[in-house]
Design an enzyme around this catalytic site. Structure first.
Site, PDB file in Angstrom:
ATOM      1  N   PRO A  10      70.328  95.679 -69.408  1.00 26.24           N
ATOM      2  CA  PRO A  10      71.521  95.038 -68.856  1.00 26.24           C
ATOM      3  C   PRO A  10      72.460  95.985 -68.107  1.00 26.24           C
ATOM      4  CG  PRO A  10      71.686  95.226 -71.240  1.00 26.24           C
ATOM      5  CD  PRO A  10      70.271  95.580 -70.871  1.00 26.24           C
ATOM      6  N   ASN A  11      72.994  95.458 -67.033  1.00 24.96           N
ATOM      7  CA  ASN A  11      73.996  96.112 -66.176  1.00 24.96           C
ATOM      8  C   ASN A  11      73.438  97.245 -65.317  1.00 24.96           C
ATOM      9  OD1 ASN A  11      76.278  94.507 -67.039  1.00 24.96           O
ATOM     10  ND2 ASN A  11      76.087  95.571 -68.996  1.00 24.96           N
ATOM     11  N   ARG A  18      78.941 100.670 -60.602  1.00 29.46           N
ATOM     12  CA  ARG A  18      79.397 100.594 -61.982  1.00 29.46           C
ATOM     13  C   ARG A  18      79.807 101.997 -62.465  1.00 29.46           C
ATOM     14  NH1 ARG A  18      75.031 100.520 -66.924  1.00 29.46           N
ATOM     15  NH2 ARG A  18      76.568 100.231 -68.554  1.00 29.46           N
ATOM     16  N   TYR A  23      77.852 107.090 -64.255  1.00 28.59           N
ATOM     17  CA  TYR A  23      76.458 106.813 -63.872  1.00 28.59           C
ATOM     18  C   TYR A  23      76.093 107.267 -62.461  1.00 28.59           C
ATOM     19  CZ  TYR A  23      76.537 104.082 -68.159  1.00 28.59           C
ATOM     20  OH  TYR A  23      76.661 103.708 -69.467  1.00 28.59           O
ATOM     21  N   ASN A  74      64.648 101.638 -70.322  1.00 28.54           N
ATOM     22  CA  ASN A  74      66.056 101.971 -70.539  1.00 28.54           C
ATOM     23  C   ASN A  74      66.695 100.689 -71.069  1.00 28.54           C
ATOM     24  OD1 ASN A  74      68.730 102.560 -70.551  1.00 28.54           O
ATOM     25  ND2 ASN A  74      68.805 103.432 -68.492  1.00 28.54           N
ATOM     26  N   ALA A  77      72.701  98.882 -72.957  1.00 26.21           N
ATOM     27  CA  ALA A  77      73.559  98.590 -74.123  1.00 26.21           C
ATOM     28  C   ALA A  77      72.766  98.064 -75.321  1.00 26.21           C
ATOM     29  CB  ALA A  77      74.646  97.603 -73.725  1.00 26.21           C
ATOM     30  N   GLU A  98      61.522 105.803 -74.308  1.00 25.38           N
ATOM     31  CA  GLU A  98      62.915 105.381 -74.091  1.00 25.38           C
ATOM     32  C   GLU A  98      63.580 106.348 -73.116  1.00 25.38           C
ATOM     33  OE1 GLU A  98      65.076 105.510 -77.757  1.00 25.38           O
ATOM     34  OE2 GLU A  98      67.013 105.099 -76.811  1.00 25.38           O
ATOM     35  N   HIS A 100      67.349 107.209 -70.844  1.00 26.78           N
ATOM     36  CA  HIS A 100      68.753 106.933 -70.493  1.00 26.78           C
ATOM     37  C   HIS A 100      69.158 107.866 -69.369  1.00 26.78           C
ATOM     38  CE1 HIS A 100      69.226 104.394 -73.977  1.00 26.78           C
ATOM     39  NE2 HIS A 100      68.561 105.319 -74.660  1.00 26.78           N
ATOM     40  N   LEU A 101      70.006 107.358 -68.513  1.00 25.08           N
ATOM     41  CA  LEU A 101      70.548 108.188 -67.433  1.00 25.08           C
ATOM     42  C   LEU A 101      71.460 109.261 -68.015  1.00 25.08           C
ATOM     43  CD1 LEU A 101      71.406 105.074 -65.295  1.00 25.08           C
ATOM     44  CD2 LEU A 101      69.762 106.816 -64.587  1.00 25.08           C
ATOM     45  N   ARG A 107      78.293 111.050 -75.845  1.00 27.30           N
ATOM     46  CA  ARG A 107      79.234 109.987 -75.463  1.00 27.30           C
ATOM     47  C   ARG A 107      79.902 109.367 -76.693  1.00 27.30           C
ATOM     48  NH1 ARG A 107      76.795 106.147 -71.076  1.00 27.30           N
ATOM     49  NH2 ARG A 107      79.005 105.585 -71.021  1.00 27.30           N
ATOM     50  N   ARG A 111      77.439 104.891 -79.064  1.00 27.21           N
ATOM     51  CA  ARG A 111      76.251 105.087 -78.222  1.00 27.21           C
ATOM     52  C   ARG A 111      75.305 106.141 -78.808  1.00 27.21           C
ATOM     53  NH1 ARG A 111      77.556 102.449 -73.379  1.00 27.21           N
ATOM     54  NH2 ARG A 111      79.789 102.519 -73.013  1.00 27.21           N
TER      55      ARG A 111
HETATM   56  C1  DQA Z   1      72.542 103.888 -70.739  1.00 20.94           C
HETATM   57  C2  DQA Z   1      73.480 104.292 -71.887  1.00 20.94           C
HETATM   58  C3  DQA Z   1      73.963 103.064 -72.649  1.00 20.94           C
HETATM   59  O1  DQA Z   1      74.835 103.457 -73.709  1.00 20.94           O
HETATM   60  C4  DQA Z   1      74.714 102.134 -71.734  1.00 20.94           C
HETATM   61  O2  DQA Z   1      75.079 100.957 -72.413  1.00 20.94           O
HETATM   62  C5  DQA Z   1      73.978 101.825 -70.478  1.00 20.94           C
HETATM   63  C6  DQA Z   1      73.187 102.870 -69.826  1.00 20.94           C
HETATM   64  C7  DQA Z   1      72.120 105.089 -69.873  1.00 20.94           C
HETATM   65  O3  DQA Z   1      71.146 104.944 -69.124  1.00 20.94           O
HETATM   66  O4  DQA Z   1      72.763 106.143 -69.906  1.00 20.94           O
HETATM   67  O5  DQA Z   1      74.116 100.733 -69.923  1.00 20.94           O
HETATM   68  O6  DQA Z   1      71.357 103.339 -71.296  1.00 20.94           O
END
Ligand code: DQA
Length: 146
Positions: A10-11, A18, A23, A74, A77, A98, A100-101, A107, A111
């Site tokens: 998501p997102n 964003r 990011y 990824n 959230a 898995e 993550h960026l 953080r 998270r």
């Molecule tokens: C994320 C880290 C998550 O905590 C966050 O909700 C995201 C992006 C990352 O790629 O750093 O949407 O997965």
């Protein structure tokens, strides 16, 4: 030929506009192009999927085994909340990496906990779009060239 499913949660469709301070300014289609370019150089094929919906992510994971050798995900959230995605990962026998960026461990406290990591083969975080590229290399290494 190895076939890898890349799942963006998501997102991530909003990348580029964003929270740019966190990011960056690279959007999802640029990240996807980088992934496709890397896949070409590794002589593997990738399928790219993005969803903001937990159930849709659960569905693609559940149907992935026949067509794919590994998944790079990824979960965004949902990393921190989704028992359903964790269970979907546990339910399949292909490896899941898995990504993550950002470095989720540097953080907010909420998270710093991933429900997915314990059931993933490994996790890569903190390298921006390069996290996906490193994960592709790891997937090829893991699965060998089929
Ligand atoms: C994320 C880290 C998550 O905590 C966050 O909700 C995201 C992006 C990352 O790629 O750093 O949407 O997965």
């Amino acid at each position: 030929m190895l076939n890898i499913l890349v799942v963006h949660g998501p997102n991530l469709n909003l990348l580029g506009k964003r929270e740019k301070n966190i990011y960056g300014t690279t959007n999802l289609s640029t990240i996807n192009s980088k992934i496709e370019k890397k896949a070409k150089s590794l002589k593997i094929s990738v399928e790219l999927f993005q969803s903001n919906h937990e159930g849709e992510i659960v569905d693609v994971i559940g149907k992935s085994e026949k067509r794919f050798n590994a998944i790079i995900i990824n979960p965004a959230a949902y990393t921190h909340t989704s028992v359903a995605i964790r269970d979907a990962v546990s339910a399949i026998s292909i490896p899941v990496i898995e990504v993550h960026l950002t470095n989720i461990y540097s953080r907010e406290e909420f998270r710093q906990k991933s429900l997915i990591s314990p059931v993933a083969i490994g996790a890569i975080c903190g390298f921006g779009a390069n996290s996906y590229i490193l994960a592709l290399e790891a997937a090829v290494d893991l699965c060998g060239k089929v």
